[in-house]
Design a protein around this motif. Structure first.
Motif, PDB file in Angstrom:
ATOM      1  N   ILE A  65       9.920   0.622   0.377  1.00 38.20           N
ATOM      2  CA  ILE A  65       9.989  -0.793  -0.026  1.00 38.20           C
ATOM      3  C   ILE A  65      11.260  -1.441   0.516  1.00 38.20           C
ATOM      4  O   ILE A  65      11.234  -2.541   1.069  1.00 38.20           O
ATOM      5  CB  ILE A  65       9.936  -0.920  -1.568  1.00 38.20           C
ATOM      6  N   LEU A  66      12.404  -0.735   0.355  1.00 36.71           N
ATOM      7  CA  LEU A  66      13.691  -1.288   0.804  1.00 36.71           C
ATOM      8  C   LEU A  66      13.748  -1.439   2.320  1.00 36.71           C
ATOM      9  O   LEU A  66      14.216  -2.446   2.840  1.00 36.71           O
ATOM     10  CB  LEU A  66      14.837  -0.399   0.321  1.00 36.71           C
ATOM     11  N   ILE A  67      13.269  -0.411   3.032  1.00 40.53           N
ATOM     12  CA  ILE A  67      13.304  -0.462   4.502  1.00 40.53           C
ATOM     13  C   ILE A  67      12.394  -1.583   5.020  1.00 40.53           C
ATOM     14  O   ILE A  67      12.790  -2.398   5.860  1.00 40.53           O
ATOM     15  CB  ILE A  67      12.894   0.903   5.104  1.00 40.53           C
ATOM     16  N   THR A  68      11.166  -1.610   4.478  1.00 41.98           N
ATOM     17  CA  THR A  68      10.214  -2.648   4.909  1.00 41.98           C
ATOM     18  C   THR A  68      10.717  -4.034   4.536  1.00 41.98           C
ATOM     19  O   THR A  68      10.611  -4.992   5.318  1.00 41.98           O
ATOM     20  CB  THR A  68       8.828  -2.410   4.276  1.00 41.98           C
ATOM     21  N   GLY A  69      11.282  -4.133   3.317  1.00 41.03           N
ATOM     22  CA  GLY A  69      11.843  -5.410   2.879  1.00 41.03           C
ATOM     23  C   GLY A  69      12.987  -5.857   3.769  1.00 41.03           C
ATOM     24  O   GLY A  69      13.147  -7.052   4.056  1.00 41.03           O
ATOM     25  N   GLY A  70      13.799  -4.915   4.232  1.00 45.32           N
ATOM     26  CA  GLY A  70      14.896  -5.235   5.151  1.00 45.32           C
ATOM     27  C   GLY A  70      14.380  -5.784   6.464  1.00 45.32           C
ATOM     28  O   GLY A  70      14.913  -6.774   7.002  1.00 45.32           O
ATOM     29  N   TYR A  71      13.327  -5.130   6.985  1.00 41.50           N
ATOM     30  CA  TYR A  71      12.709  -5.622   8.217  1.00 41.50           C
ATOM     31  C   TYR A  71      12.156  -7.045   8.026  1.00 41.50           C
ATOM     32  O   TYR A  71      12.318  -7.917   8.885  1.00 41.50           O
ATOM     33  CB  TYR A  71      11.578  -4.695   8.664  1.00 41.50           C
ATOM     34  N   MET A  72      11.495  -7.261   6.893  1.00 41.96           N
ATOM     35  CA  MET A  72      10.907  -8.578   6.616  1.00 41.96           C
ATOM     36  C   MET A  72      11.995  -9.648   6.517  1.00 41.96           C
ATOM     37  O   MET A  72      11.831 -10.771   7.003  1.00 41.96           O
ATOM     38  CB  MET A  72      10.090  -8.529   5.321  1.00 41.96           C
ATOM     39  N   GLY A  73      13.115  -9.294   5.863  1.00 41.36           N
ATOM     40  CA  GLY A  73      14.225 -10.240   5.747  1.00 41.36           C
ATOM     41  C   GLY A  73      14.806 -10.593   7.106  1.00 41.36           C
ATOM     42  O   GLY A  73      15.096 -11.768   7.396  1.00 41.36           O
ATOM     43  N   ALA A  74      14.977  -9.561   7.955  1.00 44.79           N
ATOM     44  CA  ALA A  74      15.523  -9.796   9.301  1.00 44.79           C
ATOM     45  C   ALA A  74      14.573 -10.666  10.128  1.00 44.79           C
ATOM     46  O   ALA A  74      15.011 -11.581  10.841  1.00 44.79           O
ATOM     47  CB  ALA A  74      15.758  -8.459   9.999  1.00 44.79           C
ATOM     48  N   LEU A  75      13.277 -10.388   9.994  1.00 45.70           N
ATOM     49  CA  LEU A  75      12.288 -11.187  10.723  1.00 45.70           C
ATOM     50  C   LEU A  75      12.262 -12.630  10.218  1.00 45.70           C
ATOM     51  O   LEU A  75      12.109 -13.573  11.003  1.00 45.70           O
ATOM     52  CB  LEU A  75      10.902 -10.559  10.588  1.00 45.70           C
ATOM     53  N   ALA A  76      12.406 -12.797   8.887  1.00 45.03           N
ATOM     54  CA  ALA A  76      12.416 -14.145   8.308  1.00 45.03           C
ATOM     55  C   ALA A  76      13.595 -14.954   8.846  1.00 45.03           C
ATOM     56  O   ALA A  76      13.454 -16.140   9.186  1.00 45.03           O
ATOM     57  CB  ALA A  76      12.476 -14.071   6.791  1.00 45.03           C
ATOM     58  N   ASP A 135       0.815  -1.230   0.000  1.00 47.21           N
ATOM     59  CA  ASP A 135       0.000   0.000   0.000  1.00 47.21           C
ATOM     60  C   ASP A 135       0.844   1.272   0.000  1.00 47.21           C
ATOM     61  O   ASP A 135       0.559   2.221  -0.745  1.00 47.21           O
ATOM     62  CB  ASP A 135      -0.928  -0.003   1.229  1.00 47.21           C
ATOM     63  N   ASP A 136       1.895   1.310   0.849  1.00 39.86           N
ATOM     64  CA  ASP A 136       2.667   2.547   1.010  1.00 39.86           C
ATOM     65  C   ASP A 136       3.942   2.580   0.175  1.00 39.86           C
ATOM     66  O   ASP A 136       4.572   3.633   0.043  1.00 39.86           O
ATOM     67  CB  ASP A 136       3.044   2.750   2.488  1.00 39.86           C
ATOM     68  N   GLY A 137       4.335   1.406  -0.343  1.00 33.40           N
ATOM     69  CA  GLY A 137       5.557   1.353  -1.132  1.00 33.40           C
ATOM     70  C   GLY A 137       5.299   1.158  -2.607  1.00 33.40           C
ATOM     71  O   GLY A 137       5.538   2.056  -3.424  1.00 33.40           O
ATOM     72  N   ILE A 138       4.763  -0.002  -2.978  1.00 33.96           N
ATOM     73  CA  ILE A 138       4.551  -0.327  -4.400  1.00 33.96           C
ATOM     74  C   ILE A 138       3.511   0.589  -5.028  1.00 33.96           C
ATOM     75  O   ILE A 138       3.731   1.167  -6.109  1.00 33.96           O
ATOM     76  CB  ILE A 138       4.148  -1.811  -4.546  1.00 33.96           C
ATOM     77  N   ASN A 139       2.330   0.720  -4.391  1.00 30.24           N
ATOM     78  CA  ASN A 139       1.256   1.539  -4.989  1.00 30.24           C
ATOM     79  C   ASN A 139       1.639   3.017  -5.086  1.00 30.24           C
ATOM     80  O   ASN A 139       1.188   3.729  -5.984  1.00 30.24           O
ATOM     81  CB  ASN A 139      -0.031   1.395  -4.162  1.00 30.24           C
ATOM     82  N   LYS A 140       2.466   3.492  -4.163  1.00 26.69           N
ATOM     83  CA  LYS A 140       2.866   4.908  -4.172  1.00 26.69           C
ATOM     84  C   LYS A 140       4.233   5.120  -4.832  1.00 26.69           C
ATOM     85  O   LYS A 140       4.715   6.258  -4.923  1.00 26.69           O
ATOM     86  CB  LYS A 140       2.906   5.450  -2.742  1.00 26.69           C
TER      87      LYS A 140
END
Length: 437
Positions: A53-64, A42-47
């Motif tokens: 996207i990079l920051i959120t993706g980094g968080y997701m990678g760390a959580l994974a 919603d806040d990265g791809i659509n906008k």
């Protein structure tokens, strides 16, 4: 039963605590990732916000990676805890069996004790691992995922809630399988008894050309186990299709209503994606709960059988102040009566009076089944008399320390036995420090 089994977790408490801890940590990570994915869409791809996207993706990678680590550690500690639990159970059962009197041993078949120490303990080991991992993970994950769906959209979340209630009712009917599993393990005893008898007496079977008879007996025992397992599986077989239908119905309904909400701007694309991810999470956890339920139902029957052996107390025990010295080899039977079963109509030995002086050689003769062996077994206190008393060296055998008495009374049983090992090992059963000479 639970209290008896729980005593055998000793030595593996740390692993038993860390396993659910890491499982819950994995659940928390898995719950957060779809929420971040919604934000990325919603806040990265659509906008078109690449930084978001990079920051959120980094968080997701760390959580994974955190989730991967937690899952691995949960598996490692769960394996240690369950294997250690099984090891302790086998040790405790074997140690308790060694304390059994002949009367205790008569209550169990050899095959029954073998099944308890192998099949039943393995069932409990698997159930304990499932309990530590899935029984904590699945409910917590289910609750977290359900909470997140209500946070995103309460109307769509009601679909999951209804599906969860429906499947919970279906699982409740699975408790009927317990009676089948209880019967299965009794049939396992018969199966093991058939194998044990055949292997032990294979020379006799060959000599009398009874192979076909033994094969038929084993086939009957195997068929009994098969039929009971089929009955148990038939009782559970309806769960899987109902769960799949419910899962797909939930996905279709969420997709349909979610798409309409996106059109009417009540829901974003990212939120719908998260809802569908949580949908699979909820339904997969329900499936895990079903598996746990089946495993625990099966292990309940095993648990009762194992706890029965662990709680069995020897019918023979040392007196409070035992005598540690046997004066001489004199033997006296004073009005002795004896029954293997206290409910028997007639005793097998009735009002026996007998005196044997130290140094005398006495022969007792009689037909097969005339209780000669039973009479002799009372001297070493392999059984206790029902009435009267047996005296060795002028004292009641029940007043002696059991080990002291049996060290002084040499018994050669009717059936000869050789244990695994060398002939020298077997000869040293009487005295482990005996020289070769």
């Amino acid at each position: 039963m639970i209290k008896t089994l729980a005593k055998n977790i000793k030595g593996f408490v740390k692993e038993s605590v860390l396993t659910p801890f890491f499982m819950i940590l994995e659940v928390i990570v898995e719950t957060i990732i779809p929420f971040l994915m919604s934000s990325m869409i919603d806040d990265g791809i659509n906008k078109g916000d690449m930084q978001h996207i990079l920051i959120t993706g980094g968080y997701m990678g760390a959580l994974a990676l955190t989730g991967l680590f937690a899952g691995m550690m949960g598996g490692i500690y769960g394996a240690k805890a369950s294997a250690g639990f099984a090891r302790n159970l086998r040790r405790s059962m074997f140690a308790n069996i060694q304390s059994f009197s002949f009367a205790n041993i008569d209550r169990y078949s050899t095959a029954g004790l073998v099944t308890r120490m192998t099949t039943d303990v393995t069932n409990l080991q698997n159930a304990y691992q499932m309990l530590l991992r899935m029984c904590f993970r699945a409910p917590v994950s289910l609750i977290c995922a359900m909470a997140m769906t209500f946070i995103i959209n309460a109307r769509l979340a009601c679909i999951y809630l209804i599906a969860t209630i429906l499947l919970s009712v279906v699982l409740a009917f699975m408790k009927a399988t317990y009676k089948y599993f209880s019967q299965v393990f009794e049939k396992y005893d018969e199966l093991n008894a058939s194998v044990q008898e055949n292997v032990t007496s294979i020379r006799v079977v060959k000599a009398f050309v009874r192979e076909k008879h033994e094969v038929g007996k084993f086939r009957k025992a195997a068929d009994n186990v098969y039929r009971l397992f089929v009955k148990a599986e038939n009782a559970m077989v309806t769960v899987s299709p109902i769960m799949m239908v419910t899962s797909y119905a939930s996905i279709i309904l969420v997709s349909w209503f979610g798409a309409n909400m996106i059109v009417s701007s009540e829901l974003t694309t990212g939120e719908l994606t998260s809802m569908l991810t949580y949908c699979m999470n909820i339904l997969m956890n329900l499936l895990m709960v079903a598996m746990v339920f089946v495993m625990l139902t099966m292990s309940l029957a095993s648990g009762k059988r194992v706890a029965g052996v662990l709680n069995e107390k020897s019918t023979l025990a040392n007196p409070e102040n035992p005598v540690y010295e046997v004066k001489d080899g004199s033997i006296e039977f004073d009005n002795v009566s004896f029954s293997y079963n206290t409910k028997a109509e007639k005793p097998i030995l009735n009002d026996i009076n007998l005196k044997i002086k130290s140094g005398e050689t006495i022969g007792i003769i009689g037909g097969t089944g005339s209780s000669k062996t039973s009479l002799v077994n009372l001297i070493a206190r392999l059984y206790d008399v029902t009435e009267g008393s047996v005296k060795v060296g002028g004292k009641d055998v029940r007043d002696y320390d059991i080990e002291t008495l049996r060290d002084k009374v040499s018994v050669v049983l009717q059936s000869n036995v050789l244990f695994s090992g060398t002939i020298l090992d077997n000869l040293r059963w009487g005295n482990e420090n005996a020289t070769e000479e």
